[in-house]
Motif scaffolding. Structure first.
Motif, short mmCIF file in Angstrom:
data_model
loop_
_atom_site.label_atom_id
_atom_site.label_comp_id
_atom_site.label_asym_id
_atom_site.label_seq_id
_atom_site.Cartn_x
_atom_site.Cartn_y
_atom_site.Cartn_z
N ARG A 1 29.28 52.32 -63.55
CA ARG A 1 29.08 51.64 -64.84
C ARG A 1 29.02 52.61 -66.03
O ARG A 1 29.00 52.16 -67.17
N GLN A 2 29.00 53.91 -65.75
CA GLN A 2 29.07 54.85 -66.86
C GLN A 2 30.52 55.03 -67.31
O GLN A 2 31.46 54.56 -66.66
N SER A 3 30.68 55.71 -68.43
CA SER A 3 32.01 55.99 -68.97
C SER A 3 32.35 57.47 -68.75
O SER A 3 31.46 58.31 -68.64
N VAL A 4 33.64 57.73 -68.70
CA VAL A 4 34.09 59.11 -68.52
C VAL A 4 35.45 59.27 -69.21
O VAL A 4 36.21 58.30 -69.32
N ALA A 5 35.72 60.47 -69.68
CA ALA A 5 37.00 60.75 -70.33
C ALA A 5 37.55 62.07 -69.83
O ALA A 5 36.81 63.03 -69.60
N PHE A 6 38.85 62.08 -69.65
CA PHE A 6 39.56 63.28 -69.20
C PHE A 6 40.57 63.68 -70.27
O PHE A 6 41.15 62.83 -70.94
N TRP A 7 40.79 64.98 -70.35
CA TRP A 7 41.69 65.51 -71.37
C TRP A 7 42.84 66.28 -70.73
O TRP A 7 42.66 66.93 -69.69
N CYS A 8 44.02 66.19 -71.34
CA CYS A 8 45.19 66.89 -70.82
C CYS A 8 45.98 67.49 -71.98
O CYS A 8 46.25 66.80 -72.98
#
Lengths: 118, 108
Positions: free
Chosen positions: A16-23
């Motif tokens: 239920r948490q949020s996460v972000a990935f970068w490229c």
């Protein structure tokens, strides 16, 4: 020539948490891909950009996943809210051209982000 | 994906032995890619085949695309521990697909 860069390399979150990935793709590469690779399986294409436009997002779970490629260079992939089954390696790749017709250009992959959802 | 079937799923060979990995498609292949992946790392491009009957080699690894363009094989000659990893075939059929991979271990 610098390769495809991804960050973070590892991420542990609770469901239920949020996460972000970068490229950050290889300089000059027009096409950028995000893949999800679940343990023991081959990578599955989530979304493909050509410059800053979406070419294919048919396998992206749009109720929780989103991606953008502002200015046609860097890209971010977000999951909100995360589920247990999202635990996987998220791979970013880029190719010089790519497209929807004809043979794809060779894709070059980053090291991936390993996500564990608890 | 079911579009690309790889065999075997895993393989253990003694150093110095030859081995072959197969990739079969249910559709005609217009471009077949072979990649290698080590645990915790991204995919490393090995080679691409486009024409039926095409064969390419890089060091001790040879890949072929059959005449009917529905199957490819990857052959490693005189395997070494450095060849260990997961070998993945990939192809385009509307979108890009990968097989489920072949895990190779080479025993010294």
């Amino acid at each position: 020539e610098a390769g495809v860069a991804q960050s973070p390399r590892y991420k542990i979150i609770e469901k239920r948490q949020s996460v972000a990935f970068w490229c950050n793709p290889i300089s000059g590469h027009a096409t950028l891909y995000w893949y999800q690779q679940i343990l023991g399986q081959g990578p599955k294409l989530l979304i493909q950009f050509q410059n800053n436009g979406v070419v294919d997002d048919s396998q992206l779970p749009k109720d929780r996943f989103s991606a953008e490629r502002l200015k046609g260079v860097d890209s971010t992939l977000k999951i909100q809210p995360a589920k247990l089954e999202d635990s996987a390696v998220y791979l970013c790749a880029s190719s010089l051209l790519g497209g929807t017709s004809g043979p794809q250009e060779t894709q070059y992959f980053g090291p991936g982000t390993r996500l564990l959802v608890l | 994906s079911q579009e690309l079937e790889q065999s075997p799923q895993s393989l253990i060979v003694q150093e110095g032995k030859n081995l072959t990995i197969n990739c079969t498609s249910s559709k005609t292949l217009y471009g077949l890619y072979w990649y290698k992946q080590k645990y915790g790392e991204g995919l490393i491009f090995l080679m691409m085949l486009q024409k039926g009957g095409e064969e390419k080699s890089h060091e001790k690894i040879t890949a072929k695309l059959d005449e009917k363009k529905q199957q490819s094989s990857l052959h490693i000659t005189a395997s070494q521990p450095s060849h260990a990893g997961i070998y993945l075939c990939g192809a385009e059929a509307g979108k890009f697909y990968f097989g489920s991979g072949t895990k190779l271990n080479v025993k010294p």
